[in-house]
Motif scaffolding. Structure first.
Motif, mmCIF file in Angstrom:
data_model
loop_
_atom_site.group_PDB
_atom_site.id
_atom_site.type_symbol
_atom_site.label_atom_id
_atom_site.label_comp_id
_atom_site.label_asym_id
_atom_site.label_seq_id
_atom_site.Cartn_x
_atom_site.Cartn_y
_atom_site.Cartn_z
ATOM 1 N N MET A 92 0.822 -1.225 0.000
ATOM 2 C CA MET A 92 0.000 0.000 0.000
ATOM 3 C C MET A 92 0.853 1.271 0.000
ATOM 4 N N VAL A 93 2.049 1.161 0.576
ATOM 5 C CA VAL A 93 2.961 2.311 0.609
ATOM 6 C C VAL A 93 3.228 2.804 -0.809
ATOM 7 N N LEU A 94 3.209 1.842 -1.761
ATOM 8 C CA LEU A 94 3.569 2.180 -3.142
ATOM 9 C C LEU A 94 2.503 3.025 -3.841
ATOM 10 N N LEU A 95 1.335 3.148 -3.227
ATOM 11 C CA LEU A 95 0.324 4.044 -3.801
ATOM 12 C C LEU A 95 0.822 5.486 -3.798
ATOM 13 N N ASP A 96 1.834 5.770 -2.983
ATOM 14 C CA ASP A 96 2.383 7.128 -2.919
ATOM 15 C C ASP A 96 3.471 7.392 -3.962
#
Ligand SMILES: [Zn+2]
Ligand SMILES: [Zn+2]
Length: 570
Positions: A92-96
């Protein structure tokens, strides 16, 4: 308020998961909104839950309220746990990552098994991402660039770099705003800075439009009614436009530090007050009691105004309560620079230029401290050239064309503790800085003790040798150095170059407490680096120093008298 943060984070993460799954935008937004409302809530959410008042919170509906209830009753939220089991959370961090949307991320996850940052980097590098349906070299290039920014953004930047970006933005926006200020760790003058925060009041539309149009903006990451985020020099800058009456509380809140604000909130609670970015409120009546200015916020809590540089929860709140905060050295109180290189060694300016530039900056004096003989790559001066330089300096001073130049040197301390130049020439000088430039792995304690004991050394340059982001301090018993410096009247430097800031805030504070005087020097090698004295003053302020603790705040005559006295004492 701990629970507010935790709950906000859970709701934000649920929104991330749903976004990744391609769920309905309404549902995603409902969770995002809940997260924002809870994060900004001036009251403790747990207290509201206990009083059965969750549904009275504006923006919290039936469904969200029941989830909050579940959190307090069962310790977690069922929906969150289900999603976590379904999708790896580190994904989910990669959504940034800029330019990588949730759709592409989902595709990479399902087709390539990308589960975290490392996987994504690999998929970009080995070309497997580019081979996915709908992807092409252009798209992957954009993602690669986004990834670079994401990785850099995870790091922090030097205070000096952050300050330059911040000032460009202030310069551009000031005419559009009623009030404007930097916030966050940059306002506190911390040695490294993460994201940059800017706060303003005035016409929202104009300010936000002006912000995204600031020259040098490479990307607009977000643009809303009251907030916007941009990239400038690949650094994220966040702007918030707040209401005029909330200026003080918002500035206080967004300046931090977190530790300072937590302590302040606890104190407020004891006094029956709630403090948030929107103001200071009575817990009992809910009335808003302060928030227009920061001074008002602190005074209502029974505190003296606390300058931003002190807000680290290192005793400043206690001191403010007892009205014994230091009168910090001011940014306009420094009368000169005590560590500057010229063309005579590895600098680029000639001596006359430095004298004129010093005058332009309003300085009374600049100490010329070129390198000594053993710094061969820096064209260090031997005794003969130094004698020559002293003559030239005396001549420039006699012509009174600018600020006074102190004849000085940055003399090397050899591994055995001896100095790099004969004392016959050292004793002719106004200002001698002794520094270590070699054998960084060797314990430096004895070397520096010897330098402190030399009757010709006024100051130890960059005492720990650290270079931010690239070199750790050499092994050193700093306490022993501080004791010796105090006993011999040797000053320690706060090297003010953005890469060094050495001594740092904590060490400089300790030095002062042990009776050591501090000297600020930019270690400038070009005229364009003299401004960094401000960074050194920032460190001095973070170290609780008053002007009397800083040698450069003394007028020339007093400085010369003080340093002479130091030598006699040895
Ligand atoms: Zn040096
Ligand atoms: Zn130097």
């Amino acid at each position: 308020m701990e629970k507010n943060r935790e709950l906000a984070k859970i709701f934000d993460r649920i929104a991330d998961f749903l976004e990744f799954k391609g769920d309905s935008i309404y549902r995603i937004n409902a969770y995002r909104k809940a997260a924002r409302v809870i994060k900004d809530l001036p009251e403790d959410i747990e207290a509201l839950y206990k009083e059965d008042r969750l549904k009275s919170i504006p923006g919290i509906g039936e469904k969200i309220a029941s989830k909050i209830q579940q959190y307090f009753e069962e310790g977690t939220i069922q929906k969150f746990e289900e999603l976590r089991r379904e999708i790896p959370e580190e994904l989910m961090v990669l959504l940034d990552v800029p330019n990588l949307g949730p759709k592409t991320l989902r595709l990479a996850y399902q087709s390539l098994g990308v589960r975290n940052l490392e996987d994504l980097k690999r998929a970009v590098k080995d070309g497997s991402l580019a081979r996915l349906p709908g992807m092409g070299p252009k798209k992957v290039d954009k993602i690669r660039k986004g990834l670079e920014i994401f990785l850099r953004g995870q790091e922090r930047m030097l205070l000096g770099e952050a300050l330059q970006i911040g000032e460009r933005i202030l310069g551009h926006l000031s005419p559009l705003a009623i009030r404007i200020s930097l916030a966050g760790s940059l306002r506190r003058m911390k040695e490294t800075v993460g994201d940059l925060d800017v706060l303003a009041t005035g016409d929202r539309h104009n300010i936000i439009q002006g912000f995204v149009e600031t020259p040098g903006v490479t990307e607009v990451l977000a643009k809303g009614e009251t907030k916007a985020s941009i990239l400038m020099d690949d650094r994220q800058v966040d702007l918030r436009v707040v209401k005029e009456e909330e200026w003080g509380s918002a500035l206080q809140y967004f300046t931090g530090s977190k530790e300072h604000n937590v302590h302040l909130r606890e104190m407020a609670k004891e006094r029956g007050l709630k403090i948030s970015e929107y103001g200071v409120f009575s817990i009992e009546t809910g009335d808003r009691l302060a928030g227009t200015t920061e001074e008002e916020v602190y005074h209502l809590l029974g505190l003296e105004y606390i300058p931003p540089e002190l807000r680290e929860d290192r005793g400043e709140i206690e001191a403010a309560r007892e009205k014994r905060l230091p009168r910090l050295v001011g940014y306009d109180q420094v009368k000169g620079d005590l560590h500057v290189h010229s063309r005579w060694s590895d600098g680029t300016a000639d001596l006359e230029e430095l004298a004129r530039e010093g005058a332009r900056l309003g300085y009374e004096y600049i100490a010329i401290t070129d390198h000594s003989r053993s710094m061969k790559i820096a064209h260090g001066l031997d005794e003969r050239r130094l004698e020559e330089q002293i003559k030239v300096i005396r001549d420039i001073n006699s012509r009174r064309i600018g600020c006074h130049l102190l004849a000085g040197i940055e003399v090397d301390i050899h591994p055995d503790g001896s100095l790099d130049l004969d004392e016959a020439v050292l004793k002719e000088l106004d200002w001698v800085v002794a520094s270590i430039h070699s054998h960084f792995h060797q314990d430096a304690t004895e070397r520096l003790l010897a330098a402190c004991r030399s009757p010709w050394v006024h100051c130890i340059g960059h005492p720990t040798g650290r270079i931010i982001f690239s070199r750790d301090p050499y092994p050193l018993d700093l306490d022993a150095i501080l004791r010796e410096a105090a006993a011999t009247g040797t000053a320690l430097e706060i090297n003010s170059h953005q890469d060094r800031l050495d001594l740092n805030d904590i060490h400089a504070r300790k030095a002062q407490e042990m009776g050591v005087k501090l000297a600020l020097g930019t270690d400038a090698h070009h005229l364009g680096q003299l401004w960094m004295i401000r960074l050194g003053i920032g460190v001095a302020r973070r170290a609780w120093l008053e002007s009397r603790h800083v040698l450069n705040t003394y007028p020339l005559e007093e400085l010369l008298a003080l340093t002479k006295k130091g030598i006699r004492r040895k």
